[in-house]
Design an enzyme around this catalytic site. Structure first.
Site, PDB file in Angstrom:
ATOM      1  CB  CYS A  81     -42.798  50.797 -11.738  1.00 11.56           C
ATOM      2  SG  CYS A  81     -42.209  50.893 -10.787  1.00 11.56           S
TER       3      CYS A  81
ATOM      4  CG  HIS B 287     -40.232  51.986 -15.043  1.00 12.49           C
ATOM      5  ND1 HIS B 287     -40.314  52.951 -14.540  1.00 12.49           N
ATOM      6  CD2 HIS B 287     -40.062  51.415 -13.893  1.00 12.49           C
ATOM      7  CE1 HIS B 287     -40.603  52.989 -13.327  1.00 12.49           C
ATOM      8  NE2 HIS B 287     -40.302  52.166 -12.691  1.00 12.49           N
TER       9      HIS B 287
ATOM     10  CG  ASN C 258     -39.074  54.158 -10.320  1.00  9.37           C
ATOM     11  OD1 ASN C 258     -39.816  54.475 -10.665  1.00  9.37           O
ATOM     12  ND2 ASN C 258     -37.673  53.212 -10.312  1.00  9.37           N
TER      13      ASN C 258
HETATM   14  N1  ACO Z   1     -25.900  56.124  -1.375  1.00 11.62           N
HETATM   15  C1  ACO Z   1     -24.259  55.559  -0.932  1.00 11.62           C
HETATM   16  N2  ACO Z   1     -23.644  54.117  -1.455  1.00 11.62           N
HETATM   17  C2  ACO Z   1     -25.067  53.601  -1.360  1.00 11.62           C
HETATM   18  C3  ACO Z   1     -26.510  53.919  -1.907  1.00 11.62           C
HETATM   19  C4  ACO Z   1     -26.401  55.028  -1.800  1.00 11.62           C
HETATM   20  N3  ACO Z   1     -27.403  55.838  -1.817  1.00 11.62           N
HETATM   21  N4  ACO Z   1     -27.074  52.940  -2.092  1.00 11.62           N
HETATM   22  C5  ACO Z   1     -26.572  51.471  -1.689  1.00 11.62           C
HETATM   23  N5  ACO Z   1     -25.337  52.044  -1.310  1.00 11.62           N
HETATM   24  C6  ACO Z   1     -24.267  51.262  -0.995  1.00 11.62           C
HETATM   25  C7  ACO Z   1     -24.715  49.113  -0.272  1.00 11.62           C
HETATM   26  O1  ACO Z   1     -24.662  49.871   0.587  1.00 11.62           O
HETATM   27  C8  ACO Z   1     -23.594  48.715  -0.659  1.00 11.62           C
HETATM   28  O2  ACO Z   1     -21.979  48.943  -0.030  1.00 11.62           O
HETATM   29  P1  ACO Z   1     -21.680  48.190   0.517  1.00 11.62           P
HETATM   30  O3  ACO Z   1     -20.773  47.486  -1.152  1.00 11.62           O
HETATM   31  O4  ACO Z   1     -20.379  48.175   1.560  1.00 11.62           O
HETATM   32  O5  ACO Z   1     -22.215  47.001   1.120  1.00 11.62           O
HETATM   33  C9  ACO Z   1     -22.817  49.444  -1.983  1.00 11.62           C
HETATM   34  O6  ACO Z   1     -23.317  51.058  -2.709  1.00 11.62           O
HETATM   35  C10 ACO Z   1     -23.268  48.121  -3.384  1.00 11.62           C
HETATM   36  O7  ACO Z   1     -24.709  48.475  -3.580  1.00 11.62           O
HETATM   37  P2  ACO Z   1     -25.323  47.320  -5.011  1.00 11.62           P
HETATM   38  O8  ACO Z   1     -26.578  47.578  -3.798  1.00 11.62           O
HETATM   39  O9  ACO Z   1     -24.591  46.545  -4.655  1.00 11.62           O
HETATM   40  O10 ACO Z   1     -25.606  48.951  -5.892  1.00 11.62           O
HETATM   41  P3  ACO Z   1     -25.897  48.524  -6.848  1.00 11.62           P
HETATM   42  O11 ACO Z   1     -24.642  49.424  -7.702  1.00 11.62           O
HETATM   43  O12 ACO Z   1     -26.585  47.391  -7.781  1.00 11.62           O
HETATM   44  O13 ACO Z   1     -27.358  49.978  -7.164  1.00 11.62           O
HETATM   45  C11 ACO Z   1     -29.138  50.356  -7.283  1.00 11.62           C
HETATM   46  C12 ACO Z   1     -27.842  49.712  -6.621  1.00 11.62           C
HETATM   47  C13 ACO Z   1     -29.170  51.814  -7.561  1.00 11.62           C
HETATM   48  C14 ACO Z   1     -30.392  50.353  -6.716  1.00 11.62           C
HETATM   49  C15 ACO Z   1     -29.196  48.957  -8.289  1.00 11.62           C
HETATM   50  O14 ACO Z   1     -29.043  47.679  -8.251  1.00 11.62           O
HETATM   51  C16 ACO Z   1     -30.518  49.145  -9.385  1.00 11.62           C
HETATM   52  O15 ACO Z   1     -30.805  50.091  -9.999  1.00 11.62           O
HETATM   53  N6  ACO Z   1     -31.482  47.895  -8.923  1.00 11.62           N
HETATM   54  C17 ACO Z   1     -32.915  48.384 -10.226  1.00 11.62           C
HETATM   55  C18 ACO Z   1     -33.948  48.967  -9.147  1.00 11.62           C
HETATM   56  C19 ACO Z   1     -34.753  49.432  -9.868  1.00 11.62           C
HETATM   57  O16 ACO Z   1     -34.559  49.602 -11.014  1.00 11.62           O
HETATM   58  N7  ACO Z   1     -35.748  49.866  -9.215  1.00 11.62           N
HETATM   59  C20 ACO Z   1     -36.931  49.942  -9.640  1.00 11.62           C
HETATM   60  C21 ACO Z   1     -38.223  48.830 -10.229  1.00 11.62           C
HETATM   61  S1  ACO Z   1     -39.389  48.576  -9.715  1.00 11.62           S
HETATM   62  C22 ACO Z   1     -40.052  50.201  -9.435  1.00 11.62           C
HETATM   63  O17 ACO Z   1     -39.603  50.793  -9.955  1.00 11.62           O
HETATM   64  C23 ACO Z   1     -40.389  50.261  -8.315  1.00 11.62           C
END
Ligand code: ACO
Length: 319
Positions: free
Chosen positions: A108, A244, A274
């Protein structure tokens, strides 16, 4: 160097959060609250090289040059249908250019790495025009049964034509080797010397979301502070921070740490998701085409991705 043309292109299919909820255990409310994404454009009938060529053509046209005037093409790409040749070589033929071409995989952060390479090429003194194009189809990297990754991504391409000038003021690039937080393993051909079990495994993108979140915020903040310091510019003097487009919460956190407001942090993640390294040049083109960028304004680009690769640069808008 300076930017003399921008372009972008995205697939025709719009996929809403509600559409995802028809085959995944997710909801519009969860996705919007946790990521800021409402819809994304997803490749269906198009090919990535067509989107990339369109973005390039728009940027070349705006720059007022012809494809034959390009001295180099750098394409930032993480994955496409061709392992070889490089996507930049395919684009060269489609555009009618005749210059050297190379792909780079900075995930990215690839746009910043490509700009940094272009800057070094201009320093060499024998280049007039360099095309940087970022073309990504992350929707073909994820497992569409896994709600934690597939809801995050969209596809697209963004391009800039660079010419000689004094637009770019400072760069900062970093890499921290990390194959745990964000990775994808490609399945290779079997050979008589490798047993099948050794090559088996998950071949979709794997991401530890919370680890990536923290890394992204810390690295981006450090990079931004460094490019400001290197250029002798204060955070408040920046007109537009183009980050980004990975997660709206990441953007909000960085914005608050820098003491900035939403007017300085343009975003389009709500419409594109993204799009990996294409996200900043796509956003840049959108702002440019909507006349939001004025000559003399100061811009910061900051990106982070698998690797872990991170980078930022500071520039003055010269168009
Ligand atoms: N819909 C509903 N529930 C979901 C989903 C979804 N799409 N995805 C995950 N959950 C659930 C999980 O299973 C978890 O359930 P549990 O508590 O029963 O286990 C709960 O939601 C919380 O999950 P977390 O992973 O703790 O959620 P978080 O608030 O961290 O959000 C996310 C997840 C959006 C992926 C976040 O961590 C994030 O954005 N991280 C950065 C990712 C990123 O920026 N990636 C790209 C950078 S590099 C690149 O661009 C390739």
């Amino acid at each position: 160097m300076k930017i003399i043309g921008t372009g972008s292109s995205s697939p025709s299919l719009t996929v809403s959060n509600d559409m995802l909820a028809t085959f995944l255990d997710t909801s519009d409310e969860w996705i919007q609250t946790r990521t800021g994404i409402k819809t994304r454009q997803v490749i269906s009938t198009e090919r990535l090289e067509d989107l990339a060529a369109q973005a390039c053509s728009i940027a070349i046209h705006e720059a007022g040059i012809k494809a034959e005037d390009l001295d180099y093409i750098i394409c930032s790409n993480t994955l496409n249908e061709y392992v070889t040749p490089a996507l930049s070589c395919i684009l060269q033929g489609m555009l009618g250019a005749d210059c050297p071409c190379i792909d780079l995989n900075g995930a990215c952060a690839g746009f910043i790495y490509a700009l940094d390479m272009a800057d070094a090429l201009f320093e060499r003194g024998n280049m007039e025009h360099i095309l940087v194009v970022c073309a990504e189809e992350p929707t073909r990297m994820v497992d569409w049964t896994k709600r934690d990754t597939c809801v995050l991504f969209g596809d697209g391409a963004g391009a800039v034509v660079l010419g000689k000038g004094e637009g770019f003021k400072s760069f900062k690039l970093s890499t921290f080797s990390n194959t745990e937080a964000l990775y994808q393993i490609r399945k290779l051909q079997d050979t008589p010397f490798i047993k099948r079990e050794e090559t088996e495994g998950n071949d979709a993108l794997v991401m530890k979301g919370q680890d990536v979140f923290k890394l992204a915020v810390n690295c981006s903040l450090n990079d931004i502070k460094d490019v400001l310091k290197l250029a002798g510019v204060k955070a408040d003097e920046i007109d537009h921070y183009l980050l980004h487009q990975a997660n709206m919460r990441i953007l909000d956190t960085i914005m608050r740490y820098l003491g900035q407001s939403e007017k300085n942090f343009p975003h389009n993640i709500e419409r594109y998701g993204n799009t990996s390294s294409a996200s900043i040049p796509m956003l840049l083109d959108e702002l440019n085409k909507n006349n939001k960028l004025k000559t003399g304004q100061k811009l910061v680009f900051s990106a982070f991705g698998a690797g872990f690769t991170t980078g930022a640069c500071l520039l003055e808008w010269t168009m």
